[in-house]
Design a protein around this motif. Structure first.
Motif, PDB file in Angstrom:
ATOM      1  N   LEU A 117      -8.936 -45.880   6.644  1.00 16.40           N
ATOM      2  CA  LEU A 117      -8.273 -46.209   5.386  1.00 16.40           C
ATOM      3  C   LEU A 117      -8.866 -47.472   4.763  1.00 16.40           C
ATOM      4  N   SER A 118      -9.250 -48.430   5.569  1.00 16.09           N
ATOM      5  CA  SER A 118      -9.918 -49.624   5.053  1.00 16.09           C
ATOM      6  C   SER A 118     -11.272 -49.270   4.463  1.00 16.09           C
ATOM      7  N   TYR A 119     -11.956 -48.350   5.089  1.00 14.27           N
ATOM      8  CA  TYR A 119     -13.250 -47.888   4.589  1.00 14.27           C
ATOM      9  C   TYR A 119     -13.099 -47.245   3.208  1.00 14.27           C
ATOM     10  N   VAL A 120     -12.083 -46.409   3.047  1.00 17.64           N
ATOM     11  CA  VAL A 120     -11.835 -45.758   1.758  1.00 17.64           C
ATOM     12  C   VAL A 120     -11.498 -46.802   0.699  1.00 17.64           C
ATOM     13  N   LYS A 121     -10.656 -47.768   1.059  1.00 18.29           N
ATOM     14  CA  LYS A 121     -10.269 -48.826   0.124  1.00 18.29           C
ATOM     15  C   LYS A 121     -11.488 -49.648  -0.301  1.00 18.29           C
ATOM     16  N   LEU A 122     -12.347 -49.994   0.637  1.00 19.10           N
ATOM     17  CA  LEU A 122     -13.545 -50.763   0.310  1.00 19.10           C
ATOM     18  C   LEU A 122     -14.498 -49.973  -0.585  1.00 19.10           C
ATOM     19  N   ASN A 123     -14.588 -48.669  -0.374  1.00 20.81           N
ATOM     20  CA  ASN A 123     -15.441 -47.844  -1.240  1.00 20.81           C
ATOM     21  C   ASN A 123     -14.914 -47.816  -2.668  1.00 20.81           C
ATOM     22  N   LYS A 124     -13.583 -47.758  -2.843  1.00 18.66           N
ATOM     23  CA  LYS A 124     -12.999 -47.801  -4.187  1.00 18.66           C
ATOM     24  C   LYS A 124     -13.290 -49.141  -4.850  1.00 18.66           C
ATOM     25  N   GLU A 125     -13.128 -50.234  -4.115  1.00 21.79           N
ATOM     26  CA  GLU A 125     -13.422 -51.553  -4.664  1.00 21.79           C
ATOM     27  C   GLU A 125     -14.898 -51.665  -5.039  1.00 21.79           C
ATOM     28  N   LEU A 126     -15.758 -51.110  -4.215  1.00 21.21           N
ATOM     29  CA  LEU A 126     -17.192 -51.142  -4.490  1.00 21.21           C
ATOM     30  C   LEU A 126     -17.517 -50.385  -5.771  1.00 21.21           C
ATOM     31  N   ALA A 127     -16.877 -49.246  -5.977  1.00 22.02           N
ATOM     32  CA  ALA A 127     -17.104 -48.468  -7.202  1.00 22.02           C
ATOM     33  C   ALA A 127     -16.616 -49.243  -8.426  1.00 22.02           C
ATOM     34  N   GLN A 128     -15.471 -49.913  -8.321  1.00 24.40           N
ATOM     35  CA  GLN A 128     -14.962 -50.709  -9.439  1.00 24.40           C
ATOM     36  C   GLN A 128     -15.898 -51.871  -9.750  1.00 24.40           C
ATOM     37  N   ILE A 129     -16.378 -52.533  -8.725  1.00 19.49           N
ATOM     38  CA  ILE A 129     -17.281 -53.663  -8.923  1.00 19.49           C
ATOM     39  C   ILE A 129     -18.601 -53.191  -9.519  1.00 19.49           C
ATOM     40  N   ALA A 130     -19.086 -52.036  -9.104  1.00 21.97           N
ATOM     41  CA  ALA A 130     -20.329 -51.496  -9.663  1.00 21.97           C
ATOM     42  C   ALA A 130     -20.150 -51.170 -11.144  1.00 21.97           C
ATOM     43  N   ALA A 131     -19.001 -50.618 -11.513  1.00 20.62           N
ATOM     44  CA  ALA A 131     -18.735 -50.327 -12.923  1.00 20.62           C
ATOM     45  C   ALA A 131     -18.638 -51.617 -13.730  1.00 20.62           C
ATOM     46  N   GLN A 132     -17.997 -52.609 -13.172  1.00 29.76           N
ATOM     47  CA  GLN A 132     -17.880 -53.902 -13.839  1.00 29.76           C
ATOM     48  C   GLN A 132     -19.265 -54.544 -13.998  1.00 29.76           C
ATOM     49  N   GLU A 133     -20.085 -54.440 -12.979  1.00 30.04           N
ATOM     50  CA  GLU A 133     -21.440 -54.994 -13.040  1.00 30.04           C
ATOM     51  C   GLU A 133     -22.262 -54.292 -14.110  1.00 30.04           C
ATOM     52  N   ALA A 134     -22.096 -52.992 -14.247  1.00 30.92           N
ATOM     53  CA  ALA A 134     -22.829 -52.247 -15.272  1.00 30.92           C
ATOM     54  C   ALA A 134     -22.395 -52.684 -16.669  1.00 30.92           C
ATOM     55  N   ALA A 135     -21.087 -52.895 -16.856  1.00 30.65           N
ATOM     56  CA  ALA A 135     -20.593 -53.340 -18.162  1.00 30.65           C
ATOM     57  C   ALA A 135     -21.102 -54.736 -18.496  1.00 30.65           C
ATOM     58  N   VAL A 136     -21.097 -55.616 -17.526  1.00 25.21           N
ATOM     59  CA  VAL A 136     -21.576 -56.985 -17.753  1.00 25.21           C
ATOM     60  C   VAL A 136     -23.075 -56.980 -18.027  1.00 25.21           C
ATOM     61  N   SER A 137     -23.820 -56.142 -17.322  1.00 22.60           N
ATOM     62  CA  SER A 137     -25.257 -56.048 -17.562  1.00 22.60           C
ATOM     63  C   SER A 137     -25.549 -55.535 -18.967  1.00 22.60           C
ATOM     64  N   LYS A 138     -24.776 -54.553 -19.417  1.00 20.35           N
ATOM     65  CA  LYS A 138     -24.960 -54.029 -20.768  1.00 20.35           C
ATOM     66  C   LYS A 138     -24.670 -55.113 -21.802  1.00 20.35           C
ATOM     67  N   GLU A 139     -23.578 -55.841 -21.602  1.00 14.88           N
ATOM     68  CA  GLU A 139     -23.232 -56.924 -22.524  1.00 14.88           C
ATOM     69  C   GLU A 139     -24.325 -57.994 -22.534  1.00 14.88           C
ATOM     70  N   ARG A 140     -24.856 -58.301 -21.369  1.00  9.26           N
ATOM     71  CA  ARG A 140     -25.928 -59.301 -21.291  1.00  9.26           C
ATOM     72  C   ARG A 140     -27.172 -58.838 -22.043  1.00  9.26           C
ATOM     73  N   ARG A 141     -27.545 -57.563 -21.886  1.00 10.22           N
ATOM     74  CA  ARG A 141     -28.713 -57.047 -22.608  1.00 10.22           C
ATOM     75  C   ARG A 141     -28.506 -57.132 -24.116  1.00 10.22           C
ATOM     76  N   GLU A 142     -27.280 -56.811 -24.575  1.00 10.39           N
ATOM     77  CA  GLU A 142     -26.987 -56.900 -26.010  1.00 10.39           C
ATOM     78  C   GLU A 142     -27.090 -58.338 -26.503  1.00 10.39           C
ATOM     79  N   LEU A 143     -26.558 -59.274 -25.728  1.00 15.29           N
ATOM     80  CA  LEU A 143     -26.635 -60.680 -26.112  1.00 15.29           C
ATOM     81  C   LEU A 143     -28.079 -61.180 -26.100  1.00 15.29           C
ATOM     82  N   GLU A 144     -28.868 -60.745 -25.118  1.00 14.15           N
ATOM     83  CA  GLU A 144     -30.273 -61.141 -25.076  1.00 14.15           C
ATOM     84  C   GLU A 144     -31.032 -60.600 -26.280  1.00 14.15           C
TER      85      GLU A 144
END
Length: 118
Positions: free
Chosen positions: A37-64
């Motif tokens: 169950l901890s493994y499943v929870k960590l995978n969900k958190e990892l997916a959320q963080i990856a989505a957040q990282e993609a959004a921040v990267s997109k915003e950074r590219r636009e600002l650049e």
């Protein structure tokens, strides 16, 4: 008779001990700190963080891209004009300003007189 009871008691206690160990390790394999169950929870958190990282990267590219348009060696006059009007709150003489009402969704169009549109 006592010998037989002792023999069976030892066999039963060993089996009970083994069953307890299986239950203990099985429980911790599912519910434990490093369990399934901890493994499943960590995978969900990892997916959320990856989505957040993609959004921040997109915003950074636009600002650049915007920053690159404001550099002296590659000045984008339209972007410069847009930023100046936004920051200084100016508008052209032949432009109209559309005010949107916040609560009711009403809109009004006002012609801009002069250079100041405050």
């Amino acid at each position: 008779m006592v010998q037989e009871i002792r023999k069976r008691g030892v066999a039963v206690s060993l089996q009970a001990f083994a069953a307890c160990m299986v239950v203990y390790f099985g429980y911790h394999a599912v519910q434990g700190e490093r369990g399934f169950l901890s493994y499943v929870k960590l995978n969900k958190e990892l997916a959320q963080i990856a989505a957040q990282e993609a959004a921040v990267s997109k915003e950074r590219r636009e600002l650049e891209t915007q920053v690159a348009g404001l550099r002296p060696e590659s000045l984008d006059l339209d972007l410069l004009d847009e930023r100046a009007r936004l920051l200084l709150n100016y508008g052209g003489g032949d432009e109209a300003v559309v005010w949107l009402g916040e609560a009711s969704g009403e809109s009004a169009v006002e012609p801009v007189t002069g250079e100041d549109n405050q």
